[in-house]
Design a protein around this motif. Structure first.
Motif, PDB file in Angstrom:
ATOM      1  N   CYS A 368       0.835  -1.206   0.000  1.00  0.00           N
ATOM      2  CA  CYS A 368       0.000   0.000   0.000  1.00  0.00           C
ATOM      3  C   CYS A 368       0.868   1.254   0.000  1.00  0.00           C
ATOM      4  CB  CYS A 368      -0.926  -0.003   1.219  1.00  0.00           C
ATOM      5  SG  CYS A 368      -2.180  -1.312   1.197  1.00  0.00           S
ATOM      6  N   TRP A 369       1.957   1.229   0.751  1.00  0.00           N
ATOM      7  CA  TRP A 369       2.863   2.369   0.816  1.00  0.00           C
ATOM      8  C   TRP A 369       3.434   2.688  -0.561  1.00  0.00           C
ATOM      9  CZ3 TRP A 369       8.158   2.972  -0.128  1.00  0.00           C
ATOM     10  CH2 TRP A 369       8.733   4.141   0.344  1.00  0.00           C
ATOM     11  N   GLU A 370       3.805   1.662  -1.326  1.00  0.00           N
ATOM     12  CA  GLU A 370       4.358   1.893  -2.658  1.00  0.00           C
ATOM     13  C   GLU A 370       3.331   2.583  -3.564  1.00  0.00           C
ATOM     14  OE1 GLU A 370       7.287   1.690  -3.781  1.00  0.00           O
ATOM     15  OE2 GLU A 370       8.418   0.174  -2.674  1.00  0.00           O
ATOM     16  N   VAL A 371       2.075   2.158  -3.483  1.00  0.00           N
ATOM     17  CA  VAL A 371       1.031   2.788  -4.306  1.00  0.00           C
ATOM     18  C   VAL A 371       0.820   4.228  -3.870  1.00  0.00           C
ATOM     19  CG1 VAL A 371      -1.380   2.684  -5.040  1.00  0.00           C
ATOM     20  CG2 VAL A 371      -0.094   0.563  -4.720  1.00  0.00           C
ATOM     21  N   GLU A 372       0.785   4.462  -2.579  1.00  0.00           N
ATOM     22  CA  GLU A 372       0.581   5.822  -2.067  1.00  0.00           C
ATOM     23  C   GLU A 372       1.737   6.734  -2.445  1.00  0.00           C
ATOM     24  OE1 GLU A 372       0.026   4.731   1.971  1.00  0.00           O
ATOM     25  OE2 GLU A 372      -1.995   3.929   1.603  1.00  0.00           O
ATOM     26  N   GLN A 373       2.951   6.186  -2.454  1.00  0.00           N
ATOM     27  CA  GLN A 373       4.098   6.963  -2.923  1.00  0.00           C
ATOM     28  C   GLN A 373       3.932   7.304  -4.402  1.00  0.00           C
ATOM     29  OE1 GLN A 373       5.764   7.929   0.188  1.00  0.00           O
ATOM     30  NE2 GLN A 373       7.395   7.864  -1.316  1.00  0.00           N
ATOM     31  N   ALA A 374       3.506   6.315  -5.188  1.00  0.00           N
ATOM     32  CA  ALA A 374       3.334   6.532  -6.625  1.00  0.00           C
ATOM     33  C   ALA A 374       2.290   7.614  -6.896  1.00  0.00           C
ATOM     34  CB  ALA A 374       2.936   5.229  -7.302  1.00  0.00           C
ATOM     35  N   ALA A 375       1.244   7.666  -6.069  1.00  0.00           N
ATOM     36  CA  ALA A 375       0.181   8.655  -6.266  1.00  0.00           C
ATOM     37  C   ALA A 375       0.683  10.084  -6.038  1.00  0.00           C
ATOM     38  CB  ALA A 375      -0.987   8.359  -5.329  1.00  0.00           C
ATOM     39  N   ARG A 376       1.760  10.216  -5.257  1.00  0.00           N
ATOM     40  CA  ARG A 376       2.307  11.558  -4.966  1.00  0.00           C
ATOM     41  C   ARG A 376       3.335  11.994  -6.003  1.00  0.00           C
ATOM     42  NH1 ARG A 376       3.167   8.972   0.256  1.00  0.00           N
ATOM     43  NH2 ARG A 376       1.376   9.370   1.626  1.00  0.00           N
ATOM     44  N   VAL A 377       3.759  11.060  -6.854  1.00  0.00           N
ATOM     45  CA  VAL A 377       4.819  11.349  -7.815  1.00  0.00           C
ATOM     46  C   VAL A 377       4.227  11.911  -9.103  1.00  0.00           C
ATOM     47  CG1 VAL A 377       6.557  10.263  -9.288  1.00  0.00           C
ATOM     48  CG2 VAL A 377       6.381   9.615  -6.884  1.00  0.00           C
ATOM     49  N   SER A 378       4.802  13.008  -9.586  1.00  0.00           N
ATOM     50  CA  SER A 378       4.350  13.607 -10.844  1.00  0.00           C
ATOM     51  C   SER A 378       5.243  13.144 -11.992  1.00  0.00           C
ATOM     52  CB  SER A 378       4.399  15.130 -10.753  1.00  0.00           C
ATOM     53  OG  SER A 378       5.742  15.589 -10.730  1.00  0.00           O
ATOM     54  N   ALA A 379       4.783  13.407 -13.212  1.00  0.00           N
ATOM     55  CA  ALA A 379       5.599  13.076 -14.384  1.00  0.00           C
ATOM     56  C   ALA A 379       6.910  13.853 -14.358  1.00  0.00           C
ATOM     57  CB  ALA A 379       4.823  13.381 -15.656  1.00  0.00           C
ATOM     58  N   ILE A 380       6.881  15.076 -13.851  1.00  0.00           N
ATOM     59  CA  ILE A 380       8.104  15.877 -13.743  1.00  0.00           C
ATOM     60  C   ILE A 380       9.062  15.245 -12.741  1.00  0.00           C
ATOM     61  CG2 ILE A 380       9.041  18.125 -13.105  1.00  0.00           C
ATOM     62  CD1 ILE A 380       7.531  18.111 -15.741  1.00  0.00           C
ATOM     63  N   ASP A 381       8.526  14.741 -11.620  1.00  0.00           N
ATOM     64  CA  ASP A 381       9.367  14.066 -10.625  1.00  0.00           C
ATOM     65  C   ASP A 381      10.111  12.892 -11.257  1.00  0.00           C
ATOM     66  OD1 ASP A 381       8.517  15.761  -8.575  1.00  0.00           O
ATOM     67  OD2 ASP A 381       6.841  14.439  -8.032  1.00  0.00           O
ATOM     68  N   VAL A 382       9.383  12.097 -12.026  1.00  0.00           N
ATOM     69  CA  VAL A 382       9.994  10.932 -12.673  1.00  0.00           C
ATOM     70  C   VAL A 382      11.032  11.378 -13.695  1.00  0.00           C
ATOM     71  CG1 VAL A 382       9.552   8.947 -14.174  1.00  0.00           C
ATOM     72  CG2 VAL A 382       7.986   9.460 -12.296  1.00  0.00           C
ATOM     73  N   PHE A 383      10.713  12.396 -14.460  1.00  0.00           N
ATOM     74  CA  PHE A 383      11.636  12.892 -15.475  1.00  0.00           C
ATOM     75  C   PHE A 383      12.942  13.367 -14.842  1.00  0.00           C
ATOM     76  CE2 PHE A 383      13.367  16.352 -18.078  1.00  0.00           C
ATOM     77  CZ  PHE A 383      13.464  15.733 -19.313  1.00  0.00           C
ATOM     78  N   GLU A 384      12.838  14.120 -13.767  1.00  0.00           N
ATOM     79  CA  GLU A 384      14.037  14.661 -13.125  1.00  0.00           C
ATOM     80  C   GLU A 384      14.843  13.556 -12.430  1.00  0.00           C
ATOM     81  OE1 GLU A 384      12.650  17.795 -10.613  1.00  0.00           O
ATOM     82  OE2 GLU A 384      12.488  19.228 -12.274  1.00  0.00           O
ATOM     83  N   ALA A 385      14.149  12.629 -11.764  1.00  0.00           N
ATOM     84  CA  ALA A 385      14.845  11.517 -11.115  1.00  0.00           C
ATOM     85  C   ALA A 385      15.552  10.650 -12.147  1.00  0.00           C
ATOM     86  CB  ALA A 385      13.861  10.678 -10.304  1.00  0.00           C
ATOM     87  N   SER A 386      14.918  10.464 -13.296  1.00  0.00           N
ATOM     88  CA  SER A 386      15.515   9.670 -14.357  1.00  0.00           C
ATOM     89  C   SER A 386      16.774  10.348 -14.901  1.00  0.00           C
ATOM     90  CB  SER A 386      14.499   9.448 -15.474  1.00  0.00           C
ATOM     91  OG  SER A 386      15.031   8.649 -16.506  1.00  0.00           O
ATOM     92  N   GLY A 387      16.725  11.669 -15.019  1.00  0.00           N
ATOM     93  CA  GLY A 387      17.902  12.409 -15.481  1.00  0.00           C
ATOM     94  C   GLY A 387      19.061  12.282 -14.514  1.00  0.00           C
TER      95      GLY A 387
END
Length: 500
Positions: A368-387
């Motif tokens: 459940c924690w992993e899903v709740e974390q995912a719900a807080r993550v934006s596309a920009i967050d993923v883009f920047e973390a990936s960079g």
């Protein structure tokens, strides 16, 4: 540079407090590695039925206290498969390296007509109508599927327990965790219930249980195994890999899982000598960078680093140089990026189940924690973390110009109480997430590097530990070659624990 005295090659019991199993009925077959077993089957020195019977008897005796193998098929069905393999051999037909060799598949992978629960009550009665790609390869290579191996729920966490089958216990101490999430696979191999086994690894799920059960394992370079995700063009941190008691057995199973073309097929060469031949090289001059605790960034239980460092002289014995290495990198930021990217892939995959209240109540807190974390993550967050992840890959590329391999412990603490879901404190530091205590494994994962776990012996309490050796992406064979040379030098080569 570390200065080492060459260590003795003479075998010995790894620790006075660790009992190893003694010979009894069936041990001659059970003690064989996968390569030897494969050769004896093809030479007709033993029959597939004999092998199946001995393994079934051993599972019946050993499995109840450990709880490593689940969803075991009926004895009649297994022996029918064994008879079919023997009949093929009588006609000169060998299906592959694993012809007649017992296997059980980690309970995260789809197995046609065989229950696959993912360790979740949501899927406790699920029976797939297809095999995962590596399972299909395993069947095509002639393996006899006995059942499944226990896993953490949805593969989350390095502690193998779930509400469907319960907890898998450590091969060397049944009060301790087996690690995870491939804990069932590791314990089954360590105790002689399987000759080799598959695992899967996202954040150490192959490396950690192998370290905790005195085994070898390989997290291959991602992409080498058939992809099982929903979108084949999206990146995945997870990959299937092998667990074994010897490096040549590790290579055999890898060749089957991946349909790896660098090894001769079983039709081209009847014996498994090719695995030893391809693995045996002179390691003189190979450079290894010892990362230790990353300059004090990582916390370790007392004794872990010291035990791992005692194993470093064996690299010198095979001709390698070992230096203390440092990577100048903001590791705290890398962890934050890992949490974002992990939530994106893992939490996203669980989101539909979580959205159903009836299923959500059956999910463990960490899922459940992993899903709740995912719900807080934006596309920009993923883009920047990936960079920033790309920056980490570049940092490793730079240090790989100095070293062929990097090494650090496979876990930050020894196997802990099996009643705990995860350790809350390691080395005096509080762990703020369920997977923070396995932070040491994310560095290979994020960079897409192969990582082999090498057993390094036992603590004073008889608990196993391992070192993970990391190479550049797509250098899996070099990892195996170094591991093979190391295996010949160490005096604690994996032996079955006393499972009485």
């Amino acid at each position: 540079m570390y200065d080492f005295v060459a260590a003795s090659r003479s075998p010995r019991n790894p620790d006075p407090g660790v009992k190893t199993s003694k010979s009894n009925a069936g041990d001659d077959i059970i003690a064989l590695g996968a390569c030897e077993l494969s050769d004896m089957i093809i030479s007709r020195a033993i029959s597939c039925r004999e092998v199946a019977l001995q393994y079934l008897d051993n599972i019946e005796r050993v499995n109840p206290p450990y709880n490593a193998i689940v969803s075991l098929r009926t004895r009649d069905a297994i022996l029918l498969d064994a008879r079919e393999r023997d009949e093929l051999l009588s006609r000169g037909i060998r299906r592959g390296w694993l012809h007649g060799i017992p296997q059980a598949i980690k309970d995260l992978a789809a197995t046609k007509d065989l229950r696959t629960t993912l360790g979740s009550l949501i899927h406790r009665d699920s029976i797939p109508d297809r095999d995962a790609s590596f399972v299909k390869n395993t069947r095509q290579a002639g393996a006899i599927l006995l059942g499944k191996t226990n896993t953490a729920e949805f593969g989350l966490g390095s502690q193998t327990y779930n509400s469907v089958f319960g907890t898998t216990l450590n091969a060397y101490d049944r009060t301790k965790t087996a690690g995870g999430s491939s804990g069932g696979a590791a314990v089954a191999v360590a105790t002689g219930m399987l000759p080799v086994a598959d695992g899967s690894d996202n954040a150490g799920s192959i490396r950690n249980p192998a370290a905790y059960n005195n085994l070898f394992s390989l997290r291959p370079t991602p992409g080498g195994m058939p992809f099982e995700g929903r979108d084949p063009y999206l990146p995945s941190f997870a990959t299937v890999g092998p667990i074994a008691r010897s490096v040549k057995d590790l290579a055999m199973l890898l060749a089957v899982q991946s349909a790896e073309s660098s090894w001769p097929s079983s039709d081209e060469q009847n014996t498994s000598a090719c695995f030893s031949d391809r693995l045996s090289i002179d390691c003189a001059g190979q450079r290894i960078g010892w990362l230790g605790d990353l300059g004090g960034y990582l916390s370790f239980e007392p004794g872990v680093l010291a035990l791992c460092e005692k194993a470093l002289p064996f690299f010198a014995e095979i001709g390698c140089s070992v230096d203390a290495a440092r990577i100048d990198y903001p590791f705290a930021q890398l962890w934050s990026d890992w949490v974002v990217l992990r939530a994106w892939t893992t939490g996203g995959a669980l989101a539909r189940r979580y959205a159903d209240p009836g299923k959500r109540v059956l999910m463990k807190d960490e899922a459940c924690w992993e899903v709740e974390q995912a719900a807080r993550v934006s596309a920009i967050d993923v883009f920047e973390a990936s960079g920033r992840r790309a920056n980490w890959c570049k940092a490793l590329e730079k240090i790989f110009d100095q070293y062929e391999f990097l090494a650090l412990p496979s876990a930050q603490c020894f196997p802990f109480d099996a009643k705990l879901t995860w350790p809350r404190v390691v080395g005096g530091r509080a762990m703020d997430t369920y997977h923070r205590w396995m932070e040491v494994t994310i560095y290979a994962t994020l960079a897409g590097c192969p990582a082999v776990n090498l057993p390094v012996g036992f603590s004073g309490d008889g608990l196993p530990m391992g070192i993970q050796v990391i190479a550049r992406p797509n250098n899996d064979l070099n990892c195996l070659r170094l591991a093979h040379a190391f295996e010949q030098a160490i005096p604690w080569r994996p032996t079955r624990p006393d499972s009485r």
